[in-house]
Enzyme design. Structure first.
Site, PDB file in Angstrom:
ATOM      1  N   TYR A  64      27.462  38.189  28.773  1.00  0.00           N
ATOM      2  CA  TYR A  64      28.293  38.251  29.982  1.00  0.00           C
ATOM      3  C   TYR A  64      29.358  37.156  29.946  1.00  0.00           C
ATOM      4  CZ  TYR A  64      29.489  37.794  34.948  1.00  0.00           C
ATOM      5  OH  TYR A  64      30.177  37.689  36.131  1.00  0.00           O
ATOM      6  N   GLU A 102      28.741  40.262  44.169  1.00  0.00           N
ATOM      7  CA  GLU A 102      28.770  38.875  44.651  1.00  0.00           C
ATOM      8  C   GLU A 102      28.224  38.798  46.071  1.00  0.00           C
ATOM      9  OE1 GLU A 102      29.187  36.208  43.080  1.00  0.00           O
ATOM     10  OE2 GLU A 102      30.149  36.849  41.217  1.00  0.00           O
ATOM     11  N   TRP A 117      22.548  34.679  40.309  1.00  0.00           N
ATOM     12  CA  TRP A 117      23.283  35.702  39.575  1.00  0.00           C
ATOM     13  C   TRP A 117      22.388  36.350  38.524  1.00  0.00           C
ATOM     14  CZ3 TRP A 117      26.572  39.201  39.844  1.00  0.00           C
ATOM     15  CH2 TRP A 117      27.145  39.797  38.705  1.00  0.00           C
TER      16      TRP A 117
END
Length: 202
Positions: free
Chosen positions: A26, A48, A56
């Protein structure tokens, strides 16, 4: 504490991406690279929002499940969701089952439709808030910025939800509106090159 840490190939990376194996791909291929695709921008805004109060890592691990549950974050399809869809999503163990966050995605899809009619695209709107590099703090030293505050306030006035300044700052980092890879990170130069070649949507 050093801002970078060697990756598996020996080249330095931002320290956070070495916290979990799934972060590396990522970090190297997505985070900080500019995006002008409305669906990807909307997806990231939604994810988000789901991350609020969570990590996350939790959201990234469930990202494919979120994409399946929300039809690939197709704005028009989500805008047509009904209360039955909310109830369906609240039983989906593959996502974060939070009624307020689910409702926010549906609400924001409808607000995004309105915005696209006025602005031409979500991308054109978002990239108007790109800050000048000289106005930014040193990479990864702040969780908000004047730009993220501005890009938080404006959608809120338009009826969006779960778009606070911290959420928006993380969105801007990820979608390449800023290059927040730390100095010394092997990916920082690649992100800078991508930003330099990127045609800002009008």
């Amino acid at each position: 504490m050093a801002a970078t840490r060697p990756g598996p190939d020996g080249h330095p990376r931002c320290r956070w991406c070495m916290a979990a194996p799934e972060f590396l791909a990522y970090h190297d291929a997505e985070w900080g690279f500019p995006v002008d695709d409305d669906r990807r921008l909307f997806e990231k805004l939604c994810l988000e929002g789901f991350q609020s109060g969570l990590s996350w890592r939790t959201i990234l691990a469930k990202r494919e499940n979120f994409r399946a549950a929300f039809h690939g974050f197709d704005i028009d399809r989500i805008a047509a969701f009904t209360e039955a869809d909310v109830e369906r999503l609240l039983t989906d163990q593959g996502i974060v089952r939070h009624r307020g966050k689910i409702a926010a995605v549906i609400n924001n899809a409808r607000r995004a439709q309105d915005l696209v009619k006025r602005e031409g695209s979500l991308a054109a709107y978002v990239w108007r808030f790109e800050p000048r590099p000289e106005d930014l703090p040193a990479p990864q030293t702040a969780s908000t910025s004047p730009a993220s505050i501005a890009l938080s306030r404006d959608p809120k006035k338009r009826g969006w939800s779960f778009v606070g300044p911290t959420t928006i700052h993380a969105f801007m980092q990820a979608m390449g509106l800023i290059n927040d890879h730390v100095d010394g990170c092997a990916v920082r130069a690649h992100a800078a090159e991508a930003r330099a070649a990127f045609a800002r949507p009008a």
